[in-house]
Design a protein around this motif. Structure first.
Motif, PDB file in Angstrom:
ATOM      1  N   VAL A  40       0.832  -1.212   0.000  1.00 22.49           N
ATOM      2  CA  VAL A  40       0.000   0.000   0.000  1.00 22.49           C
ATOM      3  C   VAL A  40       0.857   1.247   0.000  1.00 22.49           C
ATOM      4  CG1 VAL A  40      -1.633   1.334   1.376  1.00 22.49           C
ATOM      5  CG2 VAL A  40      -1.982  -1.121   1.075  1.00 22.49           C
ATOM      6  N   VAL A  41       1.925   1.252   0.816  1.00 20.48           N
ATOM      7  CA  VAL A  41       2.811   2.422   0.869  1.00 20.48           C
ATOM      8  C   VAL A  41       3.452   2.683  -0.488  1.00 20.48           C
ATOM      9  CG1 VAL A  41       4.958   3.311   1.844  1.00 20.48           C
ATOM     10  CG2 VAL A  41       3.265   2.261   3.332  1.00 20.48           C
ATOM     11  N   VAL A  42       3.930   1.638  -1.136  1.00 21.78           N
ATOM     12  CA  VAL A  42       4.583   1.803  -2.440  1.00 21.78           C
ATOM     13  C   VAL A  42       3.589   2.328  -3.477  1.00 21.78           C
ATOM     14  CG1 VAL A  42       5.641   0.549  -4.359  1.00 21.78           C
ATOM     15  CG2 VAL A  42       6.363   0.082  -2.021  1.00 21.78           C
ATOM     16  N   VAL A  43       2.402   1.778  -3.484  1.00 26.34           N
ATOM     17  CA  VAL A  43       1.388   2.226  -4.444  1.00 26.34           C
ATOM     18  C   VAL A  43       1.004   3.681  -4.191  1.00 26.34           C
ATOM     19  CG1 VAL A  43      -0.996   1.904  -5.205  1.00 26.34           C
ATOM     20  CG2 VAL A  43       0.489  -0.082  -4.876  1.00 26.34           C
ATOM     21  N   ILE A  44       0.814   4.036  -2.924  1.00 28.99           N
ATOM     22  CA  ILE A  44       0.433   5.425  -2.603  1.00 28.99           C
ATOM     23  C   ILE A  44       1.522   6.400  -3.039  1.00 28.99           C
ATOM     24  CG2 ILE A  44       0.050   7.025  -0.700  1.00 28.99           C
ATOM     25  CD1 ILE A  44      -1.451   4.824   0.742  1.00 28.99           C
TER      26      ILE A  44
ATOM     27  N   HIS B 118       3.208  10.474  -9.226  1.00 32.51           N
ATOM     28  CA  HIS B 118       2.726  10.636 -10.594  1.00 32.51           C
ATOM     29  C   HIS B 118       1.865  11.888 -10.726  1.00 32.51           C
ATOM     30  CE1 HIS B 118       1.441   9.364 -14.599  1.00 32.51           C
ATOM     31  NE2 HIS B 118       0.203   9.700 -14.241  1.00 32.51           N
ATOM     32  N   ARG B 119       1.044  12.151  -9.725  1.00 22.72           N
ATOM     33  CA  ARG B 119       0.147  13.308  -9.793  1.00 22.72           C
ATOM     34  C   ARG B 119       0.882  14.622  -9.608  1.00 22.72           C
ATOM     35  NH1 ARG B 119      -5.326  11.405  -6.458  1.00 22.72           N
ATOM     36  NH2 ARG B 119      -5.988   9.805  -7.996  1.00 22.72           N
ATOM     37  N   THR B 120       1.987  14.569  -8.859  1.00 23.61           N
ATOM     38  CA  THR B 120       2.732  15.805  -8.601  1.00 23.61           C
ATOM     39  C   THR B 120       3.867  16.026  -9.590  1.00 23.61           C
ATOM     40  OG1 THR B 120       4.148  14.620  -7.017  1.00 23.61           O
ATOM     41  CG2 THR B 120       2.208  15.753  -6.140  1.00 23.61           C
ATOM     42  N   ALA B 121       4.047  15.093 -10.504  1.00 25.57           N
ATOM     43  CA  ALA B 121       5.138  15.226 -11.470  1.00 25.57           C
ATOM     44  C   ALA B 121       4.821  16.337 -12.465  1.00 25.57           C
ATOM     45  CB  ALA B 121       5.350  13.903 -12.208  1.00 25.57           C
ATOM     46  N   ALA B 122       5.857  16.909 -13.021  1.00 27.52           N
ATOM     47  CA  ALA B 122       5.689  17.968 -14.011  1.00 27.52           C
ATOM     48  C   ALA B 122       5.041  17.407 -15.280  1.00 27.52           C
ATOM     49  CB  ALA B 122       7.047  18.581 -14.346  1.00 27.52           C
ATOM     50  N   ASP B 123       4.326  18.271 -15.982  1.00 28.06           N
ATOM     51  CA  ASP B 123       3.613  17.823 -17.174  1.00 28.06           C
ATOM     52  C   ASP B 123       4.564  17.355 -18.271  1.00 28.06           C
ATOM     53  OD1 ASP B 123       1.261  18.416 -15.901  1.00 28.06           O
ATOM     54  OD2 ASP B 123       1.132  20.443 -16.751  1.00 28.06           O
ATOM     55  N   ASP B 124       5.750  17.934 -18.291  1.00 28.39           N
ATOM     56  CA  ASP B 124       6.683  17.589 -19.369  1.00 28.39           C
ATOM     57  C   ASP B 124       7.662  16.478 -18.958  1.00 28.39           C
ATOM     58  OD1 ASP B 124       7.984  19.033 -17.467  1.00 28.39           O
ATOM     59  OD2 ASP B 124       9.086  20.317 -18.880  1.00 28.39           O
ATOM     60  N   GLU B 125       7.410  15.818 -17.817  1.00 29.03           N
ATOM     61  CA  GLU B 125       8.322  14.761 -17.373  1.00 29.03           C
ATOM     62  C   GLU B 125       8.163  13.531 -18.263  1.00 29.03           C
ATOM     63  OE1 GLU B 125       7.688  12.233 -13.734  1.00 29.03           O
ATOM     64  OE2 GLU B 125       9.410  13.397 -13.021  1.00 29.03           O
TER      65      GLU B 125
ATOM     66  N   ILE C 104      14.001  -0.397  -2.499  1.00 34.70           N
ATOM     67  CA  ILE C 104      12.641  -0.051  -2.924  1.00 34.70           C
ATOM     68  C   ILE C 104      12.589   1.380  -3.432  1.00 34.70           C
ATOM     69  CG2 ILE C 104      10.261   0.240  -2.135  1.00 34.70           C
ATOM     70  CD1 ILE C 104      10.731  -2.024  -0.163  1.00 34.70           C
ATOM     71  N   GLY C 105      13.364   2.256  -2.791  1.00 32.65           N
ATOM     72  CA  GLY C 105      13.379   3.657  -3.219  1.00 32.65           C
ATOM     73  C   GLY C 105      13.888   3.832  -4.633  1.00 32.65           C
ATOM     74  N   MET C 106      14.783   2.942  -5.069  1.00 30.67           N
ATOM     75  CA  MET C 106      15.310   3.059  -6.427  1.00 30.67           C
ATOM     76  C   MET C 106      14.237   2.808  -7.486  1.00 30.67           C
ATOM     77  SD  MET C 106      18.366   4.058  -6.171  1.00 30.67           S
ATOM     78  CE  MET C 106      18.926   3.845  -7.853  1.00 30.67           C
ATOM     79  N   ILE C 107      13.127   2.168  -7.052  1.00 31.37           N
ATOM     80  CA  ILE C 107      12.011   1.998  -7.998  1.00 31.37           C
ATOM     81  C   ILE C 107      11.538   3.349  -8.501  1.00 31.37           C
ATOM     82  CG2 ILE C 107       9.626   1.221  -8.218  1.00 31.37           C
ATOM     83  CD1 ILE C 107      10.210  -0.955  -6.218  1.00 31.37           C
ATOM     84  N   PHE C 108      11.464   4.323  -7.591  1.00 34.05           N
ATOM     85  CA  PHE C 108      10.953   5.638  -7.957  1.00 34.05           C
ATOM     86  C   PHE C 108      11.987   6.452  -8.726  1.00 34.05           C
ATOM     87  CE2 PHE C 108       9.098   4.296  -3.880  1.00 34.05           C
ATOM     88  CZ  PHE C 108       7.804   4.075  -4.313  1.00 34.05           C
ATOM     89  N   ALA C 109      13.270   6.089  -8.562  1.00 35.97           N
ATOM     90  CA  ALA C 109      14.298   6.770  -9.342  1.00 35.97           C
ATOM     91  C   ALA C 109      14.172   6.432 -10.820  1.00 35.97           C
ATOM     92  CB  ALA C 109      15.689   6.385  -8.836  1.00 35.97           C
TER      93      ALA C 109
ATOM     94  N   ALA D 111       5.755  -3.485  -8.657  1.00 32.70           N
ATOM     95  CA  ALA D 111       6.398  -2.750  -7.566  1.00 32.70           C
ATOM     96  C   ALA D 111       5.890  -3.246  -6.214  1.00 32.70           C
ATOM     97  CB  ALA D 111       6.130  -1.250  -7.718  1.00 32.70           C
ATOM     98  N   GLY D 112       4.583  -3.504  -6.135  1.00 35.14           N
ATOM     99  CA  GLY D 112       4.021  -4.006  -4.886  1.00 35.14           C
ATOM    100  C   GLY D 112       4.534  -5.387  -4.539  1.00 35.14           C
ATOM    101  N   LEU D 113       4.586  -6.289  -5.535  1.00 32.79           N
ATOM    102  CA  LEU D 113       5.079  -7.648  -5.293  1.00 32.79           C
ATOM    103  C   LEU D 113       6.551  -7.644  -4.905  1.00 32.79           C
ATOM    104  CD1 LEU D 113       3.358  -9.636  -8.197  1.00 32.79           C
ATOM    105  CD2 LEU D 113       2.767  -9.637  -5.768  1.00 32.79           C
ATOM    106  N   PHE D 114       7.325  -6.796  -5.540  1.00 33.22           N
ATOM    107  CA  PHE D 114       8.754  -6.687  -5.211  1.00 33.22           C
ATOM    108  C   PHE D 114       8.937  -6.230  -3.768  1.00 33.22           C
ATOM    109  CE2 PHE D 114      12.626  -4.015  -5.084  1.00 33.22           C
ATOM    110  CZ  PHE D 114      13.571  -5.007  -5.337  1.00 33.22           C
ATOM    111  N   SER D 115       8.168  -5.243  -3.368  1.00 34.09           N
ATOM    112  CA  SER D 115       8.260  -4.736  -1.998  1.00 34.09           C
ATOM    113  C   SER D 115       7.769  -5.771  -0.993  1.00 34.09           C
ATOM    114  CB  SER D 115       7.449  -3.448  -1.861  1.00 34.09           C
ATOM    115  OG  SER D 115       7.865  -2.488  -2.807  1.00 34.09           O
ATOM    116  N   ALA D 116       6.693  -6.481  -1.343  1.00 36.75           N
ATOM    117  CA  ALA D 116       6.176  -7.516  -0.448  1.00 36.75           C
ATOM    118  C   ALA D 116       7.176  -8.656  -0.289  1.00 36.75           C
ATOM    119  CB  ALA D 116       4.848  -8.057  -0.994  1.00 36.75           C
ATOM    120  N   LEU D 117       7.903  -8.990  -1.351  1.00 35.31           N
ATOM    121  CA  LEU D 117       8.913 -10.038  -1.272  1.00 35.31           C
ATOM    122  C   LEU D 117      10.022  -9.660  -0.301  1.00 35.31           C
ATOM    123  CD1 LEU D 117      10.195 -12.681  -2.236  1.00 35.31           C
ATOM    124  CD2 LEU D 117      11.224 -11.395  -4.142  1.00 35.31           C
ATOM    125  N   ILE D 118      10.477  -8.427  -0.367  1.00 36.50           N
ATOM    126  CA  ILE D 118      11.516  -7.974   0.564  1.00 36.50           C
ATOM    127  C   ILE D 118      10.995  -8.007   1.992  1.00 36.50           C
ATOM    128  CG2 ILE D 118      12.886  -5.979   1.282  1.00 36.50           C
ATOM    129  CD1 ILE D 118      13.290  -5.281  -1.614  1.00 36.50           C
ATOM    130  N   ALA D 119       9.739  -7.576   2.187  1.00 34.97           N
ATOM    131  CA  ALA D 119       9.153  -7.619   3.526  1.00 34.97           C
ATOM    132  C   ALA D 119       9.081  -9.053   4.039  1.00 34.97           C
ATOM    133  CB  ALA D 119       7.764  -6.985   3.510  1.00 34.97           C
TER     134      ALA D 119
END
Length: 254
Positions: free
Chosen positions: A16-20, A26-33, A195-200, A213-221
């Protein structure tokens, strides 16, 4: 709360944290990203961070599993040594033989019915167990053999008492947690970085990427929970059991 429920909740919470975070980013990203413009060096670093962390996780799991196996071996060695004492004293006079066997049964009964719970709850062995083992040692070492046959059995009996004492000491040393705090810090920090590198990589908010992304994070947990579960061999999850005592002294169960 059952440990399996804790595991499920932890894995769900991480997903849930990763998805949120992904949705918010995604919503706060710049339009030209443009996610396709992720530098190659970031992809390279992400790959190697994942490889290094996977090696660290594997070593940690192997270490705690080896500790759990060793803890079970200590129990097996102690039970076998005590059983040998109980059997080898058959050459002694009836009163001596019965006294030693009674003391062995008393000690095993205490370990199975009382000390095991103390080990699970408090992470230590009992003083009473130490006293009962000392009584067995005194029974064996204080007896003076009267015949050559008894003399031949004396030293092997002393050796079995020593083996039982060593196994008990090893069992006492394995009751607590084995992973140092600094290792746990590294494991948790590594999980956050990995997990943070996913967002990079600027993943998109597509169902496929979110699921991965959720399954990857759940596997580490799950792997971190597995390490924590094996870290205390006598008190968590897949614990070392008292079955060797019960197998060799079945009349003392319960």
């Amino acid at each position: 709360m059952p440990e399996w429920l804790v595991l499920i909740l932890a894995m769900l919470a991480v997903c849930v944290v990763v998805v949120i975070i992904t949705v918010v980013r995604h919503r706060t990203a710049a339009d030209d990203e443009d996610p396709d413009e992720t530098p190659d060096v970031i992809e390279y670093m992400t790959m190697w961070i994942g490889v290094v962390y996977a090696i660290v996780l594997g070593l940690a799991i192997a270490g705690v599993w080896e500790g759990r196996s060793a803890a079970q071996d200590h129990v097996q060695a102690e039970a076998v040594a005590l059983h040998e004492i109980s059997e080898r004293v058959r050459v002694y006079p009836t009163d001596v033989r019965d006294r030693i066997r009674d003391d062995v049964n008393t000690y095993v009964g205490h370990v199975v019915n009382t000390e095991w719970k103390v080990m699970s709850d408090d992470g230590k062995v009992t003083e009473r167990g130490t006293e009962l083992l000392d009584r067995i040692r005194e029974d064996v070492t204080d007896y003076e053999p009267r015949t050559d046959f008894e003399a031949q059995a004396y030293q092997p009996l002393v050796d079995q008492v020593t083996a039982a004492d060593q196994a008990r000491s090893a069992r006492a040393g394995a009751t607590g947690e084995t992973m140092p705090g600094v290792v746990w810090f590294g494991l948790i920090a590594g999980a956050v970085v990995t997990i943070g590198m996913i967002f990079a990589l600027q993943i998109r908010r597509t169902a496929r990427e979110l699921i991965l992304a959720g399954l990857f994070s759940a596997l580490i947990a799950f792997l971190l929970f597995l390490i924590w579960d094996f870290d205390a061999p006598y008190s968590r999850g897949v614990t070392a059991s008292a079955d060797p005592f019960l197998d060799l002294f079945p009349h003392l169960g319960g």
